[in-house]
Design a protein around this motif. Structure first.
Motif, PDB file in Angstrom:
ATOM      1  N   TRP A  37      77.374 -23.002  73.909  1.00  0.00           N
ATOM      2  CA  TRP A  37      76.900 -21.630  73.723  1.00  0.00           C
ATOM      3  C   TRP A  37      76.919 -21.255  72.243  1.00  0.00           C
ATOM      4  O   TRP A  37      77.702 -21.805  71.456  1.00  0.00           O
ATOM      5  CB  TRP A  37      77.780 -20.645  74.493  1.00  0.00           C
ATOM      6  N   ILE A  38      76.079 -20.283  71.900  1.00  0.00           N
ATOM      7  CA  ILE A  38      76.100 -19.669  70.569  1.00  0.00           C
ATOM      8  C   ILE A  38      76.038 -18.157  70.758  1.00  0.00           C
ATOM      9  O   ILE A  38      75.587 -17.677  71.809  1.00  0.00           O
ATOM     10  CB  ILE A  38      74.927 -20.146  69.682  1.00  0.00           C
ATOM     11  N   PRO A  39      76.472 -17.371  69.776  1.00  0.00           N
ATOM     12  CA  PRO A  39      76.337 -15.911  69.883  1.00  0.00           C
ATOM     13  C   PRO A  39      74.866 -15.511  70.001  1.00  0.00           C
ATOM     14  O   PRO A  39      73.996 -16.105  69.364  1.00  0.00           O
ATOM     15  CB  PRO A  39      76.936 -15.401  68.571  1.00  0.00           C
ATOM     16  N   LYS A  40      74.599 -14.500  70.789  1.00  0.00           N
ATOM     17  CA  LYS A  40      73.226 -14.047  70.972  1.00  0.00           C
ATOM     18  C   LYS A  40      72.638 -13.552  69.650  1.00  0.00           C
ATOM     19  O   LYS A  40      71.434 -13.693  69.417  1.00  0.00           O
ATOM     20  CB  LYS A  40      73.154 -12.948  72.025  1.00  0.00           C
ATOM     21  N   PHE A  41      73.478 -12.982  68.786  1.00  0.00           N
ATOM     22  CA  PHE A  41      72.932 -12.491  67.515  1.00  0.00           C
ATOM     23  C   PHE A  41      72.425 -13.641  66.641  1.00  0.00           C
ATOM     24  O   PHE A  41      71.491 -13.473  65.868  1.00  0.00           O
ATOM     25  CB  PHE A  41      73.932 -11.601  66.766  1.00  0.00           C
ATOM     26  N   ILE A  42      73.024 -14.817  66.800  1.00  0.00           N
ATOM     27  CA  ILE A  42      72.516 -15.999  66.094  1.00  0.00           C
ATOM     28  C   ILE A  42      71.214 -16.480  66.733  1.00  0.00           C
ATOM     29  O   ILE A  42      70.241 -16.828  66.055  1.00  0.00           O
ATOM     30  CB  ILE A  42      73.563 -17.128  66.098  1.00  0.00           C
ATOM     31  N   GLY A  56      86.172 -14.785  69.417  1.00  0.00           N
ATOM     32  CA  GLY A  56      86.419 -13.428  68.944  1.00  0.00           C
ATOM     33  C   GLY A  56      86.359 -13.331  67.428  1.00  0.00           C
ATOM     34  O   GLY A  56      85.776 -12.385  66.878  1.00  0.00           O
ATOM     35  N   ALA A  57      86.924 -14.324  66.756  1.00  0.00           N
ATOM     36  CA  ALA A  57      86.922 -14.326  65.284  1.00  0.00           C
ATOM     37  C   ALA A  57      85.497 -14.444  64.741  1.00  0.00           C
ATOM     38  O   ALA A  57      85.138 -13.798  63.750  1.00  0.00           O
ATOM     39  CB  ALA A  57      87.780 -15.467  64.762  1.00  0.00           C
ATOM     40  N   ALA A  58      84.661 -15.261  65.386  1.00  0.00           N
ATOM     41  CA  ALA A  58      83.275 -15.423  64.946  1.00  0.00           C
ATOM     42  C   ALA A  58      82.504 -14.121  65.095  1.00  0.00           C
ATOM     43  O   ALA A  58      81.733 -13.730  64.204  1.00  0.00           O
ATOM     44  CB  ALA A  58      82.601 -16.538  65.737  1.00  0.00           C
ATOM     45  N   PHE A  59      82.716 -13.417  66.198  1.00  0.00           N
ATOM     46  CA  PHE A  59      82.023 -12.146  66.397  1.00  0.00           C
ATOM     47  C   PHE A  59      82.525 -11.084  65.417  1.00  0.00           C
ATOM     48  O   PHE A  59      81.730 -10.286  64.911  1.00  0.00           O
ATOM     49  CB  PHE A  59      82.178 -11.673  67.841  1.00  0.00           C
ATOM     50  N   LYS A  62      80.948 -11.888  62.231  1.00  0.00           N
ATOM     51  CA  LYS A  62      79.489 -12.004  62.325  1.00  0.00           C
ATOM     52  C   LYS A  62      78.989 -13.338  61.777  1.00  0.00           C
ATOM     53  O   LYS A  62      78.021 -13.409  61.020  1.00  0.00           O
ATOM     54  CB  LYS A  62      78.811 -10.848  61.579  1.00  0.00           C
ATOM     55  N   VAL A  63      79.675 -14.411  62.153  1.00  0.00           N
ATOM     56  CA  VAL A  63      79.252 -15.754  61.775  1.00  0.00           C
ATOM     57  C   VAL A  63      78.988 -16.558  63.045  1.00  0.00           C
ATOM     58  O   VAL A  63      79.386 -16.171  64.142  1.00  0.00           O
ATOM     59  CB  VAL A  63      80.311 -16.481  60.918  1.00  0.00           C
ATOM     60  N   GLY A  64      78.314 -17.679  62.873  1.00  0.00           N
ATOM     61  CA  GLY A  64      77.952 -18.492  64.021  1.00  0.00           C
ATOM     62  C   GLY A  64      79.139 -19.203  64.650  1.00  0.00           C
ATOM     63  O   GLY A  64      80.151 -19.476  64.006  1.00  0.00           O
ATOM     64  N   TRP A  65      78.985 -19.491  65.923  1.00  0.00           N
ATOM     65  CA  TRP A  65      79.974 -20.255  66.704  1.00  0.00           C
ATOM     66  C   TRP A  65      79.184 -21.139  67.647  1.00  0.00           C
ATOM     67  O   TRP A  65      78.226 -20.691  68.275  1.00  0.00           O
ATOM     68  CB  TRP A  65      80.880 -19.323  67.487  1.00  0.00           C
ATOM     69  N   LEU A  66      79.586 -22.396  67.752  1.00  0.00           N
ATOM     70  CA  LEU A  66      78.940 -23.349  68.651  1.00  0.00           C
ATOM     71  C   LEU A  66      80.020 -24.115  69.385  1.00  0.00           C
ATOM     72  O   LEU A  66      80.949 -24.645  68.765  1.00  0.00           O
ATOM     73  CB  LEU A  66      78.058 -24.322  67.853  1.00  0.00           C
ATOM     74  N   ALA A  71      85.779 -13.659  81.531  1.00  0.00           N
ATOM     75  CA  ALA A  71      85.896 -12.391  80.816  1.00  0.00           C
ATOM     76  C   ALA A  71      85.251 -12.465  79.436  1.00  0.00           C
ATOM     77  O   ALA A  71      84.627 -11.507  78.974  1.00  0.00           O
ATOM     78  CB  ALA A  71      87.372 -12.006  80.678  1.00  0.00           C
ATOM     79  N   ILE A  72      85.397 -13.608  78.780  1.00  0.00           N
ATOM     80  CA  ILE A  72      84.856 -13.745  77.419  1.00  0.00           C
ATOM     81  C   ILE A  72      83.346 -13.525  77.398  1.00  0.00           C
ATOM     82  O   ILE A  72      82.802 -12.839  76.520  1.00  0.00           O
ATOM     83  CB  ILE A  72      85.199 -15.134  76.831  1.00  0.00           C
ATOM     84  N   LEU A  73      82.634 -14.088  78.365  1.00  0.00           N
ATOM     85  CA  LEU A  73      81.189 -13.935  78.384  1.00  0.00           C
ATOM     86  C   LEU A  73      80.771 -12.558  78.884  1.00  0.00           C
ATOM     87  O   LEU A  73      79.603 -12.180  78.761  1.00  0.00           O
ATOM     88  CB  LEU A  73      80.535 -15.031  79.217  1.00  0.00           C
ATOM     89  N   GLY A  74      81.718 -11.809  79.433  1.00  0.00           N
ATOM     90  CA  GLY A  74      81.459 -10.403  79.718  1.00  0.00           C
ATOM     91  C   GLY A  74      81.688  -9.544  78.494  1.00  0.00           C
ATOM     92  O   GLY A  74      81.031  -8.521  78.297  1.00  0.00           O
ATOM     93  N   LYS A  75      82.606  -9.968  77.654  1.00  0.00           N
ATOM     94  CA  LYS A  75      82.950  -9.198  76.452  1.00  0.00           C
ATOM     95  C   LYS A  75      82.008  -9.497  75.295  1.00  0.00           C
ATOM     96  O   LYS A  75      81.630  -8.599  74.539  1.00  0.00           O
ATOM     97  CB  LYS A  75      84.393  -9.527  76.051  1.00  0.00           C
ATOM     98  N   TYR A  76      81.637 -10.779  75.144  1.00  0.00           N
ATOM     99  CA  TYR A  76      80.788 -11.191  74.026  1.00  0.00           C
ATOM    100  C   TYR A  76      79.454 -11.709  74.550  1.00  0.00           C
ATOM    101  O   TYR A  76      79.417 -12.513  75.485  1.00  0.00           O
ATOM    102  CB  TYR A  76      81.479 -12.285  73.205  1.00  0.00           C
ATOM    103  N   ASP A  77      78.379 -11.271  73.921  1.00  0.00           N
ATOM    104  CA  ASP A  77      77.035 -11.643  74.355  1.00  0.00           C
ATOM    105  C   ASP A  77      76.680 -13.008  73.775  1.00  0.00           C
ATOM    106  O   ASP A  77      76.431 -13.148  72.577  1.00  0.00           O
ATOM    107  CB  ASP A  77      76.033 -10.591  73.887  1.00  0.00           C
ATOM    108  N   MET A  78      76.670 -14.017  74.651  1.00  0.00           N
ATOM    109  CA  MET A  78      76.444 -15.396  74.228  1.00  0.00           C
ATOM    110  C   MET A  78      75.173 -15.950  74.878  1.00  0.00           C
ATOM    111  O   MET A  78      74.744 -15.495  75.937  1.00  0.00           O
ATOM    112  CB  MET A  78      77.629 -16.269  74.627  1.00  0.00           C
ATOM    113  N   THR A  79      74.585 -16.948  74.237  1.00  0.00           N
ATOM    114  CA  THR A  79      73.390 -17.622  74.745  1.00  0.00           C
ATOM    115  C   THR A  79      73.709 -19.091  74.995  1.00  0.00           C
ATOM    116  O   THR A  79      74.222 -19.776  74.107  1.00  0.00           O
ATOM    117  CB  THR A  79      72.231 -17.514  73.733  1.00  0.00           C
ATOM    118  N   ARG A  80      73.425 -19.564  76.202  1.00  0.00           N
ATOM    119  CA  ARG A  80      73.665 -20.971  76.525  1.00  0.00           C
ATOM    120  C   ARG A  80      72.475 -21.809  76.072  1.00  0.00           C
ATOM    121  O   ARG A  80      71.321 -21.459  76.336  1.00  0.00           O
ATOM    122  CB  ARG A  80      73.900 -21.157  78.022  1.00  0.00           C
TER     123      ARG A  80
END
Length: 331
Positions: A117-122, A196-199, A202-206, A214-223
């Motif tokens: 997964w990566i953050p949706k903002f990325i 959480g630290a990446a969000f 505001k940096v990328g996470w892979l 819960a994490i994918l409910g809290k943070y908007d991620m893209t698979r």
């Protein structure tokens, strides 16, 4: 006078019949599994069956293999709201075929989803990144925590099977050659903290993650797509085997979770079984509930109540209107 008495008799019979139908539900035991989504499901069903259908509910602690074995061999508990089938697939198929157990709804309509997964903002800022291969072309977007000159792929903690499969896929993708490091998480919490630290920054996470959580409910991620279909034979022979010599690119499997009930319960529980056959939700819904539970440090019982109070447009579709009104009145 005879007509009036006849109508009174019919009315009394209808009332008595309704009471008898409700009483037929009787005592019902529900397995409350050890993971969060299943525990919420158990409390959710308990509240509805108690307040909507008049059942006398008892919850019992459970886990996939022992709960299945007990239901299959002893007929107890009556209901497993969220039974993951991967580890008991052959035995469950035999039990269903023989009629000992009844498979009701697929409670998680999406199944359990694993992947990178990566953050949706990325993803939104980089529409050309849709697969793991695309992401591995951009180590600059996913900096390693201790070496920003390298990209990072975050892996699972020790003891988790996904730690092995993700490491094999990293090798199959030539991750090191692409300028990435494989970062093994020290614990489940450290994996969550890295997201959480990446969000926050505001940096990328892979890296590896799964749903529902819960994490994918809290943070908007893209698979991301793995670029291939799941090859079960390859997965069993190599992808999931530690130290596999020549791992090949593979997609993660999608696991299924069903509501399973005993034959004895199914035979006496017409309306209640109809509810359990209808009740199902997607990962986005349960992710939101899990995120609320995690952020507020609430019990599974309170998370189920939160679900009921905030999603009536969903759950009222699974039961008759009069039952839904009883549930609403009890909230």
């Amino acid at each position: 006078m005879k007509i009036i008495l006849a109508w009174l008799f019919i009315a009394v019979c209808l009332v008595a019949g309704g009471r008898a139908a409700q009483a037929d539900c009787g005592n019902v035991s529900i397995a409350e599994m050890s993971w969060a989504s299943a525990a919420i499901a158990a409390n959710f069903d308990s509240f509805i069956l108690k307040n909507g259908y008049g059942c006398n509910i008892r919850t019992v602690a459970g886990d996939t293999v022992p709960t299945f074995a007990s239901m299959d061999q002893k007929g107890e508990p009556d209901i497993a709201p969220e039974l993951w089938t991967a580890s008991v697939r052959t035995q469950l198929e035999a039990a269903v075929k023989s009629g000992r157990l009844i498979q009701a709804s697929e409670i998680l309509s999406d199944g359990a989803i694993e992947g990178w997964w990566i953050p949706k903002f990325i993803a939104d800022a980089n529409p050309d990144i849709r697969s793991v291969q695309d992401a591995l072309k951009r180590p600059d977007l996913f900096p390693a925590p201790k070496n920003a000159a390298k990209g990072a792929v975050h892996n699972c903690p020790p003891g988790w099977s996904c730690r092995i499969s993700t490491a094999n896929l990293f090798r199959a993708l030539n991750g090191e050659k692409a300028g990435f490091e494989l970062i093994d998480s020290e614990s489940p919490q450290s994996l969550d903290d890295s997201i959480g630290a990446a969000f926050d920054a505001k940096v990328g996470w892979l890296g590896y993650y799964w749903a529902p959580t819960a994490i994918l409910g809290k943070y908007d991620m893209t698979r991301l797509s793995m670029g291939v279909s799941h090859d079960k034979a390859e997965w069993l022979a190599c992808t999931s085997i530690e130290g596999c010599a020549r791992p090949q690119l593979n997609a993660y499997p999608v696991s299924q979770a069903f509501t399973v009930v005993t034959k004895a319960f199914a035979d006496r529980a017409g309306p209640e079984l109809a509810y359990l056959r209808s009740r199902t939700w997607d990962n986005n819904t349960i992710n939101d509930i899990l995120a609320w539970q995690d952020e507020n440090r609430e019990s599974s019982e309170n998370a189920a109540l939160y679900f009921l109070r905030n999603y009536p447009e969903l759950w009222t579709r699974w039961m008759p209107a009069d039952v839904a009104e009883k549930v609403k009145a009890a909230l």
